[in-house]
Design an enzyme around this catalytic site. Structure first.
Site, mmCIF file in Angstrom:
data_model
loop_
_atom_site.group_PDB
_atom_site.id
_atom_site.type_symbol
_atom_site.label_atom_id
_atom_site.label_comp_id
_atom_site.label_asym_id
_atom_site.label_seq_id
_atom_site.Cartn_x
_atom_site.Cartn_y
_atom_site.Cartn_z
ATOM 1 N N THR A 229 0.860 -1.182 0.000
ATOM 2 C CA THR A 229 0.000 0.000 0.000
ATOM 3 C C THR A 229 0.893 1.227 0.000
ATOM 4 O O THR A 229 1.523 1.551 0.996
ATOM 5 C CB THR A 229 -0.893 0.014 1.250
ATOM 6 O OG1 THR A 229 -1.726 -1.146 1.224
ATOM 7 C CG2 THR A 229 -1.760 1.254 1.281
ATOM 8 N N LYS B 111 -7.183 1.108 -3.505
ATOM 9 C CA LYS B 111 -6.728 0.648 -2.191
ATOM 10 C C LYS B 111 -6.788 1.782 -1.165
ATOM 11 O O LYS B 111 -7.275 1.602 -0.043
ATOM 12 C CB LYS B 111 -5.299 0.113 -2.301
ATOM 13 C CG LYS B 111 -4.609 -0.185 -0.991
ATOM 14 C CD LYS B 111 -5.254 -1.336 -0.224
ATOM 15 C CE LYS B 111 -4.485 -1.612 1.073
ATOM 16 N NZ LYS B 111 -5.199 -2.521 1.967
ATOM 17 N N LYS C 61 -1.227 7.042 8.331
ATOM 18 C CA LYS C 61 -0.442 7.101 7.092
ATOM 19 C C LYS C 61 -1.344 6.902 5.864
ATOM 20 O O LYS C 61 -1.287 7.661 4.901
ATOM 21 C CB LYS C 61 0.645 6.017 7.114
ATOM 22 C CG LYS C 61 1.620 6.076 5.956
ATOM 23 C CD LYS C 61 2.233 4.714 5.663
ATOM 24 C CE LYS C 61 1.189 3.780 5.035
ATOM 25 N NZ LYS C 61 1.688 2.471 4.592
#
Lengths: 295, 295, 295, 295
Positions: free
Chosen positions: B93, B169, B238
């Site tokens: 990711t 994602k 994040k």
């Protein structure tokens, strides 16, 4: 059971029909006559006024909002003329405050009050697949358990006070609005990077978010089709406002609900008040400068 | 196929194991030696450095974040020494920006680059039940389709560019964080009105929100148990930051993501950075003055 | 002029005193007796009930909120027994809705209604330095212009309807709350980087933000001293809620006000409801994990 | 003193002119030649490259952003060729991170580094009325005190590290943006109730908010005239982003800044990126369905 029913709108009519089909004797009242006639053809008795429907063992109420409940129940002096031993079952989505007030008034007349708001849109009500959230005294709920069973797939008992059911319903509606807004923002992001909304939402609502709330509204957001309204945006605002008010009373900040409230207002200012509440997707797209409709 | 694999952490190890079990020849590299040995016992070859794992038909990468990908792929000069005809498959990711940069660098070396981030926590990876989101040139994805099939329950092709998969994602992870926050706020409201969190969340996650994301995090929020972390809160920050950055680049406001960012920071300031990201529930309870733990 | 005055609280008492000093004949009423006696010693007549104060040419009202205004004006049947030709001047900060309702009721009795809320804290009222915002029919305001002149440094006429003045007051109070929150957040940021709050706020409130609102609240935020309350936080919440309600009615989203509302609730949940509304600074510091007080 | 000056844009040119007028010997460099020539006519020496301007006792820098500072100072190898004993004075608004990095690099070359960002728009710079915020070692600031005195009305020393000045500037710019948004929302509310924006803003910015920031932007919001831009909206976004990043690093949530960021993005998506940052007022009006311009 001998059951009265007040309010035969989009939700009330199919629910009342299920009550009738379950074999109960039904007396109905509605502000306008047409739906009463329909239920009459199915075997219901039509009451001349709200109080006249309160003669049996239970009285079910499915009205639009606080004002309608006040007008019909208090204005119509239903409690004053209700049969002894009747149980009041309020299926409407109303404020915690009104729930408290009505429960207190009912208690003064020795009438048990059960709040039993439901989750599910009209088509779910028609299939008898509602989820019913019941709050009130154990003994009272026990007496009407089979009645609630006749209108939904399951009854969830969430506490021995009516307001417990009220808050669950309001918090649940806030969660739906929140799911819509989340998909609206995420779909705008995907679209801005060239991933078609429908494709993006299919991936998510088939996997991590494979649940009714996401799939129903995901489809509307994918197609950017917000009419006809299953649940009007201005009613969505009303319910989120009720959740915010309940939060304010108990000092519970609800930052997501605050954002939702602003976005509902923005949507209404742009003319979407009578569209489905998934039209939050239009506002999200417009804020990002994205086209409102697929090419 | 001859497959290289970089990164054998919580996610990488079970994924690599599935690749091996599907009958592929596997060469693995990891920053620390222990997991390489484990895979070695299962039949994998251990590479001396990242570049040495890039000798086959495909190279799979599952690293922690942008920095790790940069360090290993660019710092390790993997592209420069990769076998001709290899396909790069990045499961990590990472930011849209890094995806663009790596895809561009790969193209300079005539290496097809597929972004294939996955949805699912480590236990889902172990069961081979991940959902894989693939973006890249059709021909490239076609060549590795069965490889992706070996690690997940389904591969979702979302576009012919790697960044399409990246954005899906990131938008998806934002949606999970949003679901957590929604439940956190709603549960605080219910609790303030005397409805136990667990009971409230059971009703909603069994009905309208009966989906994996809601059920997994609903359970943690119900029990107010945020450790051990399945996915650390600071990693949640994040990912939401990456979604916000992607939004900024394309001028897509994400008001819910902005609220999430602030709540993640508040949680970290209160010491919850290494708890599960569902610890957003602690912050919501604290803001409402509610007890952090059930009595 | 013959002037009646209802409500001798923190604001009402100094204002009434200025009316008296300006040479008007004053009849006062207050829920509790003590402040009436004080004004009595200065030469005012004490009325036995609210209606008894409505015998002159003007009736000034300075009550806490909507409920108090309703109780005293409607409950006390003031309009019914008011002298012909009297002008009602409501100095209280109340909802737009109440302003409309009271103006409509007054009109039924042929009584001109002027909304004249004021900007300024009690010490400003004592110095006669309030800013008065007046809304209502021109002719009515003309008749009481010198009266308003006696209590403030300037009267701002903002429209020929009472609600115009109401909205200006509510929007203005929202602006103050917003300034407090802005300084609270900015000071937390500075402090986290080692710049003392006091020093940071001195720079800004001496330059770009050298104005009363910033300087008064900047000082409290610099010292992190939120008691005694000049204006209680729970009243701040009330006023921001009134602004939000006014916004909702007119479909005006107010995202900053929504954030403020949540922060007020968080502050109240943490026990700061009776502190000064600048205690928003405590909540901002706590969210950032910063000490509540300088060492 | 012998002073170098890098960057003669809207802000740099008037500042450099003041340095010259104060009697210092000035060597200037700018990316484009025209402003160098102008300063040349006033008596400045024109340097062939940035390094050539770093030969004196002080080097002042006024560049657009982080990237420009990096390109000129690091790319131009200014530190490597600077005169011994020179003091670097960075007037630019840059990130805390860049400030740290440049200060560290300067230290490696034994060059004292002072961050001295300024508050004030170009016309304020022309009048020599800037407020200068200085952070750095005492001894270094002492050496350049009179130089800073020549460009502004006052120098505010906020700490003995350059980053202290950086954070004060970023927090201050956030406060300006916040004031704009507050006025934008409040003015929309007033307008929706029939109070002209100009009238509303005049009341508030003449009283509680009688300060430069409110008066300058209040005027633009009153007239709904957002062009020509004094400070471009996209630069406003940049500065708020820098404040948010600084907050993130230190775990300081900034909920108002988060809202601002979203509104800046919305504005840019609607085409207002090159308008003045007070064009936040357009977005607020549009969200409320209000006309963009007075009739």
């Amino acid at each position: 059971m001998d059951v009265g029913f007040l309010g035969l709108g989009h939700m009330g009519k199919p629910i009342a029909t299920h009550v009738l089909r379950a074999g109960h004797r039904l007396t109905v009242w509605n502000r306008s006559a047409a739906p009463c006639e329909e239920l009459g053809h199915l075997g219901a008795t039509v009451a001349v006024d709200p109080a006249a429907a309160a003669r049996g063992e239970a009285l079910m109420i499915m009205l639009a909002d606080d004002d309608a409940c006040r007008a019909v129940l208090i204005g119509g002096r239903v409690l004053e003329s209700a049969a002894p031993g009747i149980v009041l079952i309020n299926l409407s989505t109303v404020s915690v405050e009104l729930t408290r007030e009505l429960a207190a008034r009912a208690q003064q007349h020795d009438i048990p009050y059960v709040a039993a708001p439901v989750f599910g849109r009209p088509e779910v009500a028609q299939r008898g697949q509602l989820n019913v959230v019941a709050g009130g005294a154990h003994a009272a709920i026990a007496r009407i358990e089979s009645l609630l069973g006749s209108i939904g797939q399951r009854t969830w008992r969430v506490g021995d006070t009516p307001e417990a059911a009220s808050i669950v319903k309001l918090a649940g509606n806030f969660m739906i609005a929140s799911a819509i807004e989340t998909m609206a923002e995420a779909a705008a992001l995907a679209q801005a990077y060239g991933v078609p909304r429908a494709q993006f939402l299919e991936v998510l609502t088939s996997t991590l978010f494979a649940s009714p709330a996401y799939q129903i509204y995901g489809r509307m957001l994918a197609e950017q089709r917000y009419e006809p309204a299953g649940f009007k945006l201005r009613l969505g605002l009303k319910d989120v406002r009720l959740a915010l008010q309940a939060g304010e009373r108990a000092h519970v900040p609800l930052p997501f609900a605050s954002v939702l409230r602003d976005h509902f207002l923005e949507s209404i200012a742009q003319g979407a008040g009578d569209q489905d509440w998934s039209a939050l997707g239009r506002a999200a797209a417009r804020r990002a400068g994205l086209p409102d409709k697929p090419a």
